[in-house]
Scaffold this motif. Structure first.
Motif, PDB file in Angstrom:
ATOM      1  N   UNK B  54       0.825  -1.197   0.007  1.00 55.81           N
ATOM      2  CA  UNK B  54       0.009   0.073  -0.026  1.00 55.81           C
ATOM      3  C   UNK B  54       0.781   1.232   0.038  1.00 55.81           C
ATOM      4  N   UNK B  56       1.550   5.081  -0.279  1.00 53.16           N
ATOM      5  CA  UNK B  56       0.700   6.273  -0.102  1.00 53.16           C
ATOM      6  C   UNK B  56       1.657   7.544  -0.401  1.00 53.16           C
ATOM      7  N   UNK B  60       5.828   8.630   3.521  1.00 56.50           N
ATOM      8  CA  UNK B  60       5.164   7.631   4.416  1.00 56.50           C
ATOM      9  C   UNK B  60       6.088   6.552   4.277  1.00 56.50           C
ATOM     10  N   UNK B  63       9.509   7.180   6.374  1.00 54.92           N
ATOM     11  CA  UNK B  63       9.131   7.163   7.718  1.00 54.92           C
ATOM     12  C   UNK B  63       8.926   5.737   8.356  1.00 54.92           C
ATOM     13  N   UNK B  64       8.130   5.177   7.499  1.00 61.07           N
ATOM     14  CA  UNK B  64       8.060   3.630   8.080  1.00 61.07           C
ATOM     15  C   UNK B  64       9.219   2.910   8.356  1.00 61.07           C
TER      16      UNK B  64
END
Lengths: 10, 215
Positions: B54, B56, B60, B63-64
Motif C-alpha cells: 500500500x 501512500x 510515508x 518514515x515507516x
C-alpha cells in the motif's frame, strides 16, 4: 471512505 | 498532510533520535525500559505490514522504514550490545507486558474496521501503542535520578501523540466525513497516560530541579 484512506497516517 | 501531523511525525522521529543518541553515544540505556522498546517494535511491525503493498507517498514509506529500523536497532542494542546491555536495569524493568499485549489483541479482534488479518493487526498496533509506554512509566517511578535524555525522550514521545490529536481535530473540520473513532480513542488514551508525567516534567523544568516521579 475506502480502506486505503484509513491508513494514510503513520 | 497538515502542520500538526508533520510536527507530530517530526516529534516522534526526534524522540527516537534522542534515544538512539543516548544509547549510541554514552553506550547506556539506564532508565530505559526494554519492555517498552520491544512493544514499540511490535507496534511498528504490526502497523506497517502493508509497507510494500500500500503505497501512500515517499514520505510515508521512508518514515515507516525509519521507525521500523530505529525501533528494532534499539531493541538489538539493549539486548545484544555488551556495554549497553550491562547498563540495562533488568531487575527494575519487570512490567509483565503479556497483561497488555493479550487484551489489546482480543480487543482488536472484537472492535475493528474489518475482520481481516491485516486490519486486525493494524487495529492491534493502535491499541498496543496506546499502552506501550506503561513499562517505561513504571520504570521511571522506580528510577531515582532520571537523566535528561530519558526525560526528553518520554516527553517527546508523549508530545507526538498530543500533536496527532490536534491533527485529527484539524482534519475533522477540514475534511468532510473524516471520522476515525478507533484511532481517536486510542490516541486520546495514549496521551492521557502521559498526563502526570507531563505535569512533573514541566514542573521540574520550570523550577529547574531534577525530574522526580512520585512512586
Amino acid at each position: 471512505e475506502d480502506e486505503d484512506d484509513k491508513h494514510d497516517e503513520l | 498532510m497538515n502542520v500538526f501531523r508533520l510536527a507530530g511525525d517530526m516529534t516522534h522521529l526526534s524522540s527516537i533520535l534522542v534515544l538512539l543518541l543516548k544509547i549510541h553515544t554514552i553506550k547506556s540505556c539506564a532508565g530505559i525500559s526494554l519492555k517498552t522498546q520491544e512493544l514499540y517494535a511490535l507496534v511498528f511491525i504490526t502497523r506497517y505490514l502493508d509497507i510494500f503493498d500500500r503505497f501512500t507517498s515517499i514520505y510515508n514509506f521512508l518514515m515507516k522504514l525509519i521507525f521500523l529500523g530505529s525501533s528494532l536497532s534499539i531493541v538489538w542494542y539493549m539486548r545484544r550490545h555488551k556495554a549497553v546491555h550491562r547498563s540495562y536495569d533488568k531487575d527494575q524493568d519487570t512490567f509483565r507486558y503479556q497483561f497488555i499485549v493479550l487484551p489489546c489483541l482480543l480487543l482488536a479482534l472484537v472492535i475493528n474496521h474489518k475482520l481481516t488479518f491485516k486490519e486486525v493487526m493494524w487495529t492491534f498496533s493502535l491499541y498496543l501503542e496506546a499502552v506501550a509506554i506503561l513499562p517505561q512509566l513504571v520504570l521511571l517511578q522506580r528510577t531515582r535520578n532520571i537523566d535528561n535524555l530519558t526525560g526528553q525522550y518520554v516527553f517527546l514521545l508523549g508530545a507526538y501523540r498530543a500533536l496527532y490529536l490536534l491533527n485529527w481535530v484539524y482534519r475533522y473540520f477540514t475534511e468532510p466525513g473524516f471520522v476515525r473513532w478507533i484511532t481517536w480513542i486510542a490516541g486520546l488514551v495514549q496521551t492521557l497516560l502521559y498526563a502526570d508525567f507531563f505535569y512533573y516534567y514541566i514542573l521540574s523544568w520550570k523550577n529547574n530541579v531534577k525530574l522526580e516521579l512520585p512512586a
